[in-house]
Design a protein around this motif. Structure first.
Motif, PDB file in Angstrom:
ATOM      1  N   UNK A  26      44.888  31.167  28.139  1.00 38.89           N
ATOM      2  CA  UNK A  26      44.449  31.113  29.524  1.00 38.89           C
ATOM      3  C   UNK A  26      44.407  31.508  30.447  1.00 38.89           C
ATOM      4  N   UNK A  27      46.046  31.655  30.456  1.00 42.09           N
ATOM      5  CA  UNK A  27      46.446  33.058  31.190  1.00 42.09           C
ATOM      6  C   UNK A  27      46.012  34.584  31.965  1.00 42.09           C
ATOM      7  N   UNK A  28      45.883  35.019  30.414  1.00 41.89           N
ATOM      8  CA  UNK A  28      44.637  36.145  30.014  1.00 41.89           C
ATOM      9  C   UNK A  28      43.416  35.293  31.260  1.00 41.89           C
ATOM     10  N   UNK A  29      42.833  34.807  30.648  1.00 45.54           N
ATOM     11  CA  UNK A  29      41.699  34.077  31.533  1.00 45.54           C
ATOM     12  C   UNK A  29      41.264  33.803  33.176  1.00 45.54           C
ATOM     13  N   UNK A  30      42.425  33.813  33.222  1.00 39.56           N
ATOM     14  CA  UNK A  30      43.155  33.854  34.760  1.00 39.56           C
ATOM     15  C   UNK A  30      43.070  34.952  35.671  1.00 39.56           C
ATOM     16  N   UNK A  31      43.751  35.662  34.681  1.00 41.04           N
ATOM     17  CA  UNK A  31      44.155  36.697  35.694  1.00 41.04           C
ATOM     18  C   UNK A  31      42.755  38.277  35.465  1.00 41.04           C
ATOM     19  N   UNK A  32      42.271  37.559  34.074  1.00 40.85           N
ATOM     20  CA  UNK A  32      40.396  38.639  33.906  1.00 40.85           C
ATOM     21  C   UNK A  32      40.291  38.092  35.438  1.00 40.85           C
ATOM     22  N   UNK A  33      39.639  36.374  35.507  1.00 38.10           N
ATOM     23  CA  UNK A  33      39.072  36.024  36.596  1.00 38.10           C
ATOM     24  C   UNK A  33      39.134  36.366  38.266  1.00 38.10           C
ATOM     25  N   UNK A  34      40.696  36.927  38.320  1.00 35.18           N
ATOM     26  CA  UNK A  34      40.986  36.908  39.120  1.00 35.18           C
ATOM     27  C   UNK A  34      40.825  36.690  40.969  1.00 35.18           C
ATOM     28  N   UNK A  35      40.907  35.103  40.393  1.00 37.70           N
ATOM     29  CA  UNK A  35      40.740  34.417  42.239  1.00 37.70           C
ATOM     30  C   UNK A  35      41.318  34.365  42.497  1.00 37.70           C
ATOM     31  N   UNK A  36      40.674  34.497  44.232  1.00 36.58           N
ATOM     32  CA  UNK A  36      41.569  34.525  45.035  1.00 36.58           C
ATOM     33  C   UNK A  36      41.494  36.222  45.566  1.00 36.58           C
ATOM     34  N   UNK A  37      40.767  37.347  44.760  1.00 35.80           N
ATOM     35  CA  UNK A  37      40.807  38.561  44.696  1.00 35.80           C
ATOM     36  C   UNK A  37      39.667  39.187  45.019  1.00 35.80           C
ATOM     37  N   UNK A  94      42.972  54.114  42.198  1.00 37.52           N
ATOM     38  CA  UNK A  94      43.567  52.435  41.600  1.00 37.52           C
ATOM     39  C   UNK A  94      45.352  51.970  41.449  1.00 37.52           C
ATOM     40  N   UNK A  95      46.230  53.683  42.134  1.00 39.18           N
ATOM     41  CA  UNK A  95      48.086  53.218  41.695  1.00 39.18           C
ATOM     42  C   UNK A  95      48.088  52.394  43.355  1.00 39.18           C
ATOM     43  N   UNK A  96      47.608  52.980  44.096  1.00 42.28           N
ATOM     44  CA  UNK A  96      47.765  52.588  45.453  1.00 42.28           C
ATOM     45  C   UNK A  96      47.296  50.400  45.900  1.00 42.28           C
ATOM     46  N   UNK A  97      46.323  50.521  44.851  1.00 42.11           N
ATOM     47  CA  UNK A  97      45.297  49.370  44.628  1.00 42.11           C
ATOM     48  C   UNK A  97      46.626  48.562  44.232  1.00 42.11           C
ATOM     49  N   UNK A  98      46.747  48.707  43.089  1.00 41.46           N
ATOM     50  CA  UNK A  98      47.739  48.350  42.083  1.00 41.46           C
ATOM     51  C   UNK A  98      48.875  48.095  43.195  1.00 41.46           C
ATOM     52  N   UNK A  99      49.368  48.758  44.144  1.00 39.07           N
ATOM     53  CA  UNK A  99      51.019  48.522  44.092  1.00 39.07           C
ATOM     54  C   UNK A  99      50.756  47.666  45.641  1.00 39.07           C
ATOM     55  N   UNK A 100      49.651  48.018  45.980  1.00 37.40           N
ATOM     56  CA  UNK A 100      49.287  46.509  47.212  1.00 37.40           C
ATOM     57  C   UNK A 100      50.277  44.955  46.891  1.00 37.40           C
ATOM     58  N   UNK A 101      49.581  44.502  45.611  1.00 37.59           N
ATOM     59  CA  UNK A 101      49.587  43.426  44.903  1.00 37.59           C
ATOM     60  C   UNK A 101      50.568  43.525  43.708  1.00 37.59           C
ATOM     61  N   UNK A 102      51.684  44.567  43.794  1.00 32.86           N
ATOM     62  CA  UNK A 102      52.904  44.260  43.357  1.00 32.86           C
ATOM     63  C   UNK A 102      54.349  44.111  43.708  1.00 32.86           C
ATOM     64  N   UNK A 275      40.465  45.687  45.608  1.00 31.67           N
ATOM     65  CA  UNK A 275      40.680  45.869  44.082  1.00 31.67           C
ATOM     66  C   UNK A 275      40.905  44.673  43.690  1.00 31.67           C
ATOM     67  N   UNK A 276      40.902  44.279  42.363  1.00 35.37           N
ATOM     68  CA  UNK A 276      41.554  43.100  42.141  1.00 35.37           C
ATOM     69  C   UNK A 276      42.157  43.851  41.302  1.00 35.37           C
ATOM     70  N   UNK A 277      43.036  43.049  40.341  1.00 36.25           N
ATOM     71  CA  UNK A 277      44.485  43.582  39.943  1.00 36.25           C
ATOM     72  C   UNK A 277      43.920  44.508  38.076  1.00 36.25           C
ATOM     73  N   UNK A 278      43.359  43.608  37.682  1.00 34.06           N
ATOM     74  CA  UNK A 278      42.576  44.187  36.295  1.00 34.06           C
ATOM     75  C   UNK A 278      41.156  45.163  36.095  1.00 34.06           C
ATOM     76  N   UNK A 279      41.082  45.463  37.959  1.00 30.38           N
ATOM     77  CA  UNK A 279      40.437  46.043  37.705  1.00 30.38           C
ATOM     78  C   UNK A 279      40.735  47.443  38.948  1.00 30.38           C
ATOM     79  N   UNK A 280      41.341  46.905  39.058  1.00 30.68           N
ATOM     80  CA  UNK A 280      42.602  47.950  39.395  1.00 30.68           C
ATOM     81  C   UNK A 280      43.426  49.050  37.979  1.00 30.68           C
ATOM     82  N   UNK A 281      43.899  48.412  37.320  1.00 29.42           N
ATOM     83  CA  UNK A 281      44.497  48.468  35.796  1.00 29.42           C
ATOM     84  C   UNK A 281      43.189  49.360  35.303  1.00 29.42           C
TER      85      UNK A 281
END
Length: 425
Positions: A26-37, A94-102, A275-281
């Motif tokens: 369920x947690x993996x599915x929530x990450x892939x959905x990227x709700x709010x992103x 991709x690195x910059x977009x991931x850095x924004x959410x971390x 970009x959402x986190x899964x897409x950036x990764x």
């Protein structure tokens, strides 16, 4: 709704008021959905069409076609060379977009790992193909490109728009001191080789007067006796481990204990994630994979291109290959300098050089150790001197915490002189 005697006293299943942990699926599915992103579609639309430089992605299939169809070496080298440019930009995006959410720490570690991904990929590809000289010259070229060309163009561009730009002196001096340390670690293997050559009755100057392409055997230690070659390996591998430890300490210094030194006084507008986190990764991993193939094609074509078109291999490694890796950084650094954000410019140029010298170079030495490719930190005497005087000039120019167009012109001039020297070598 009124409560009954059958209702639980607490809304959770435990006594701490904490909601029960969701199942892993369920947690993996929530990450892939990227709700709010941003959605997956908008994320990849930005990733692929967010820059005009991505037009050059058409050279990715062309480089593969040229390689497998065995076209002329010039086409194989040129297509792979051009293809890596937009891929390097995509890695940065991709690195910059991931850095924004971390968080600050994770984003710092991410930038440390992927900030010079192209140099690592090209270096590993050359190492696996036994091109030790290309590994050394490309890494040295990336350091010099950042310290002299990129920083010089940034100082020049900023100086033409502003009479004088200021930056944090303490942070700049700490970074330049670490750069000096890494430079010294490259001098020690050369000094060791010279001492061994004297002890063995060999005139070390004999190596210096040889035409540059003939120094290939000297650099990897294959022409030395077994004791000397073994000593160079021990020095290089031990130094590589120590440099990696120093780099980890530098990250801790920069991100945790003394982070305030690296904070700019100029207000920086907050960037909205595109970009959402899964897409950036996903984009980061895909761009890394494609870049590795293009790097293989590029390295495989260097030997034939150098011989057929009479281009010195050291010039290819020191001047041409760093252009591929640093194109995006070059534009960003100059743009920041023209906005009078000189702390960011120093961080990009000097910080990237530190990443290469204290992280990428030791990493490739250890990778070579594991894969039985004897890469050492023994560079040719000429290369060692070039790096030393470059670091020395940069230290002199940034110690006052100010920059102007004349300082930029000095850095660019030194870079052009070095390029000319490697072209005629």
């Amino acid at each position: 709704m009124p409560s009954s005697e059958h209702d639980p006293l607490l809304p959770s299943s435990n006594g701490n008021g904490i909601q029960p942990r969701k199942p892993l699926a369920r947690r993996v599915l929530d990450v892939l959905k990227a709700e709010g992103q941003p959605s997956w579609l908008s994320s990849f639309r930005f990733f692929l069409f967010g820059s005009w430089l991505n037009i050059l992605l058409v050279f990715v299939p062309l480089s593969a076609t040229a390689h497998y169809a065995n076209w002329d070496a010039a086409f194989r080298f040129s297509f792979s060379f051009i293809a890596i440019m937009p891929l390097a930009a995509l890695l940065g995006t991709a690195t910059d977009q991931l850095s924004l959410k971390l968080g600050q720490t994770l984003s710092g570690l991410l930038n440390a790992s992927f900030g010079n991904a192209v140099e690592i990929i090209v270096g590993v590809a050359a190492l696996m193909q036994g091109e030790l000289r290309i590994v050394q010259t490309s890494l040295l070229g990336s350091i010099l490109s950042n310290l002299l060309l990129v920083l010089g163009c940034s100082f020049l561009a900023g100086g033409l728009k502003f009479r004088e730009s200021n930056f944090q002196v303490t942070a700049a001096q700490a970074s330049s001191s670490l750069m000096t340390l890494t430079c010294i670690t490259l001098v020690i293997p050369a000094a060791y080789h010279s001492a061994k050559a004297h002890a063995g009755g060999v005139d070390p100057d004999a190596f210096r007067i040889l035409p540059f392409p003939q120094t290939t055997q000297v650099v990897d230690g294959s022409d030395l006796d077994d004791a000397s070659g073994h000593g160079l390996k021990i020095i290089s591998r031990g130094t590589a481990i120590l440099l990696l430890l120093v780099y980890v300490a530098y990250l801790f210094f920069q991100l945790k204990t003394h982070a305030y030194l690296y904070q700019s006084d100029v207000e920086i507008e907050e960037e909205t994630p595109r970009m959402n986190i899964p897409a950036a990764a996903t984009g980061l991993l895909t761009a890394t994979l494609i870049t590795s193939f293009c790097a293989d094609f590029l390295v495989a074509s260097i030997e034939e291109t150098a011989e057929r078109y009479h281009i010195p291999k050291p010039f290819i490694g020191l001047i041409l290959l760093p252009i591929v890796a640093n194109a995006a950084e070059h534009v960003t650094s100059v743009w920041m300098a023209m906005k009078n954000k000189m702390e960011l410019t120093i961080g990009i140029c000097v910080g990237s050089s530190i990443q290469i010298a204290a992280f990428v170079v030791p990493l490739l030495v250890i990778v070579g150790w594991i894969t039985h490719h004897d890469l050492t930190l023994f560079f040719a005497d000429f290369e060692t001197i070039v790096l030393f005087v470059s670091v020395l000039l940069v230290n002199f120019l940034i110690q006052d915490g100010k920059s102007n167009y004349m300082e930029g012109l000095m850095l660019i001039t030194l870079y052009l002189v070095i390029a000319l020297a490697f072209w005629v070598s």
